[in-house]
Design a protein around this motif. Structure first.
Motif, PDB file in Angstrom:
ATOM      1  N   LEU A  67       0.864  -1.180   0.000  1.00  0.00           N
ATOM      2  CA  LEU A  67       0.000   0.000   0.000  1.00  0.00           C
ATOM      3  C   LEU A  67       0.904   1.235   0.000  1.00  0.00           C
ATOM      4  O   LEU A  67       2.061   1.157   0.404  1.00  0.00           O
ATOM      5  CB  LEU A  67      -0.900  -0.012   1.237  1.00  0.00           C
ATOM      6  CG  LEU A  67      -1.851  -1.204   1.330  1.00  0.00           C
ATOM      7  CD1 LEU A  67      -2.699  -1.099   2.584  1.00  0.00           C
ATOM      8  CD2 LEU A  67      -2.737  -1.322   0.106  1.00  0.00           C
ATOM      9  N   PRO A 105     -15.414  -2.338   6.014  1.00  0.00           N
ATOM     10  CA  PRO A 105     -14.951  -0.982   5.675  1.00  0.00           C
ATOM     11  C   PRO A 105     -15.520   0.096   6.591  1.00  0.00           C
ATOM     12  O   PRO A 105     -14.875   1.112   6.810  1.00  0.00           O
ATOM     13  CB  PRO A 105     -15.407  -0.791   4.229  1.00  0.00           C
ATOM     14  CG  PRO A 105     -16.391  -1.868   3.961  1.00  0.00           C
ATOM     15  CD  PRO A 105     -16.105  -2.987   4.907  1.00  0.00           C
ATOM     16  N   ASP A 106     -16.694  -0.134   7.168  1.00  0.00           N
ATOM     17  CA  ASP A 106     -17.286   0.878   8.047  1.00  0.00           C
ATOM     18  C   ASP A 106     -16.964   0.638   9.521  1.00  0.00           C
ATOM     19  O   ASP A 106     -17.477   1.343  10.398  1.00  0.00           O
ATOM     20  CB  ASP A 106     -18.807   0.923   7.838  1.00  0.00           C
ATOM     21  CG  ASP A 106     -19.162   1.285   6.398  1.00  0.00           C
ATOM     22  OD1 ASP A 106     -18.445   2.123   5.804  1.00  0.00           O
ATOM     23  OD2 ASP A 106     -20.129   0.716   5.861  1.00  0.00           O
ATOM     24  N   PRO A 122      -7.053   4.722   5.248  1.00  0.00           N
ATOM     25  CA  PRO A 122      -7.746   5.135   4.020  1.00  0.00           C
ATOM     26  C   PRO A 122      -7.463   4.188   2.850  1.00  0.00           C
ATOM     27  O   PRO A 122      -8.360   3.879   2.070  1.00  0.00           O
ATOM     28  CB  PRO A 122      -7.196   6.542   3.741  1.00  0.00           C
ATOM     29  CG  PRO A 122      -6.725   7.041   5.070  1.00  0.00           C
ATOM     30  CD  PRO A 122      -6.256   5.825   5.818  1.00  0.00           C
ATOM     31  N   HIS A 123      -6.231   3.685   2.754  1.00  0.00           N
ATOM     32  CA  HIS A 123      -5.873   2.752   1.685  1.00  0.00           C
ATOM     33  C   HIS A 123      -6.553   1.397   1.900  1.00  0.00           C
ATOM     34  O   HIS A 123      -6.983   0.750   0.952  1.00  0.00           O
ATOM     35  CB  HIS A 123      -4.356   2.585   1.599  1.00  0.00           C
ATOM     36  CG  HIS A 123      -3.637   3.880   1.398  1.00  0.00           C
ATOM     37  ND1 HIS A 123      -3.776   4.637   0.248  1.00  0.00           N
ATOM     38  CD2 HIS A 123      -2.815   4.568   2.209  1.00  0.00           C
ATOM     39  CE1 HIS A 123      -3.038   5.733   0.366  1.00  0.00           C
ATOM     40  NE2 HIS A 123      -2.452   5.714   1.540  1.00  0.00           N
ATOM     41  N   ALA A 125      -9.406   0.942   3.515  1.00  0.00           N
ATOM     42  CA  ALA A 125     -10.830   1.136   3.221  1.00  0.00           C
ATOM     43  C   ALA A 125     -11.082   1.036   1.714  1.00  0.00           C
ATOM     44  O   ALA A 125     -12.073   0.424   1.289  1.00  0.00           O
ATOM     45  CB  ALA A 125     -11.301   2.491   3.761  1.00  0.00           C
ATOM     46  N   GLU A 126     -10.181   1.604   0.911  1.00  0.00           N
ATOM     47  CA  GLU A 126     -10.298   1.497  -0.560  1.00  0.00           C
ATOM     48  C   GLU A 126     -10.253   0.048  -1.012  1.00  0.00           C
ATOM     49  O   GLU A 126     -11.024  -0.366  -1.865  1.00  0.00           O
ATOM     50  CB  GLU A 126      -9.135   2.246  -1.229  1.00  0.00           C
ATOM     51  CG  GLU A 126      -9.419   3.670  -1.594  1.00  0.00           C
ATOM     52  CD  GLU A 126      -8.206   4.308  -2.259  1.00  0.00           C
ATOM     53  OE1 GLU A 126      -7.631   3.694  -3.180  1.00  0.00           O
ATOM     54  OE2 GLU A 126      -7.822   5.408  -1.810  1.00  0.00           O
ATOM     55  N   LEU A 127      -9.313  -0.722  -0.427  1.00  0.00           N
ATOM     56  CA  LEU A 127      -9.203  -2.143  -0.769  1.00  0.00           C
ATOM     57  C   LEU A 127     -10.515  -2.872  -0.483  1.00  0.00           C
ATOM     58  O   LEU A 127     -10.961  -3.700  -1.258  1.00  0.00           O
ATOM     59  CB  LEU A 127      -8.133  -2.810   0.108  1.00  0.00           C
ATOM     60  CG  LEU A 127      -6.685  -2.761  -0.259  1.00  0.00           C
ATOM     61  CD1 LEU A 127      -5.862  -3.463   0.809  1.00  0.00           C
ATOM     62  CD2 LEU A 127      -6.446  -3.409  -1.607  1.00  0.00           C
ATOM     63  N   ARG A 129     -13.486  -1.703  -0.304  1.00  0.00           N
ATOM     64  CA  ARG A 129     -14.627  -1.244  -1.118  1.00  0.00           C
ATOM     65  C   ARG A 129     -14.472  -1.605  -2.595  1.00  0.00           C
ATOM     66  O   ARG A 129     -15.402  -1.459  -3.364  1.00  0.00           O
ATOM     67  CB  ARG A 129     -14.805   0.257  -0.947  1.00  0.00           C
ATOM     68  CG  ARG A 129     -15.298   0.606   0.450  1.00  0.00           C
ATOM     69  CD  ARG A 129     -15.797   2.046   0.538  1.00  0.00           C
ATOM     70  NE  ARG A 129     -16.459   2.251   1.813  1.00  0.00           N
ATOM     71  CZ  ARG A 129     -15.870   2.775   2.887  1.00  0.00           C
ATOM     72  NH1 ARG A 129     -14.610   3.160   2.826  1.00  0.00           N
ATOM     73  NH2 ARG A 129     -16.554   2.940   4.001  1.00  0.00           N
ATOM     74  N   ALA A 130     -13.275  -2.080  -2.970  1.00  0.00           N
ATOM     75  CA  ALA A 130     -13.038  -2.440  -4.387  1.00  0.00           C
ATOM     76  C   ALA A 130     -13.895  -3.649  -4.760  1.00  0.00           C
ATOM     77  O   ALA A 130     -14.092  -4.524  -3.926  1.00  0.00           O
ATOM     78  CB  ALA A 130     -11.560  -2.745  -4.587  1.00  0.00           C
TER      79      ALA A 130
END
Length: 131
Positions: A67, A105-106, A122-123, A125-127, A129-130
């Motif tokens: 990341l 994620p939440d 933040p990185h 969370a992106e993973l 949500r992908a």
């Protein structure tokens, strides 16, 4: 002298990431982190991550990619967080941890992270949500 790398795993399984609660040393006990450990001489970051997850949690995992970001842990030691996937096994807190939790994620703010692990959220969370 080059910094020694500590690898941490954002271990993803079924849309959730594994958080591990430290039991030692005393200055970090009770805080949560992405599990992992120091690279050994001659070992790649990927190899170190996969070995550490086997030793610390009793699971087989595959390192996917680093990341963004690097964080100083202490002089001469630098943390890199890697996205990883669970290949087999059920994680258990075998060595350095008192508790494990899978977070969606939440739910990433539901635990008290170590400062440098928090910076990677933040990185992560992106993973999560992908697609």
């Amino acid at each position: 002298m080059e910094n020694r790398i500590v690898v941490g795993a954002a271990l993803i399984h079924r849309g959730r990431v594994l958080a591990a609660r430290r039991k030692a040393p005393s200055e970090v006990a009770g805080f949560w982190e992405f599990p992992g450990g120091k690279t050994e001489p001659g070992e790649t970051e990927e190899q170190a991550l996969e070995r550490e997850l086997q030793e610390e949690l009793g699971v087989r995992a595959r390192a996917l990619r680093p990341l963004p970001g690097r964080w100083p842990v202490r002089p001469g030691l630098e943390l890199r967080i890697w996205a990883a996937e669970l290949v087999s096994g059920e994680p258990e807190p075998l060595q350095d941890h008192s508790e494990l939790r899978w977070l969606g994620p939440d739910e990433l703010d539901a635990v008290d992270w170590l400062a440098h692990d928090r910076e990677a959220l933040p990185h992560v969370a992106e993973l999560l949500r992908a697609p």
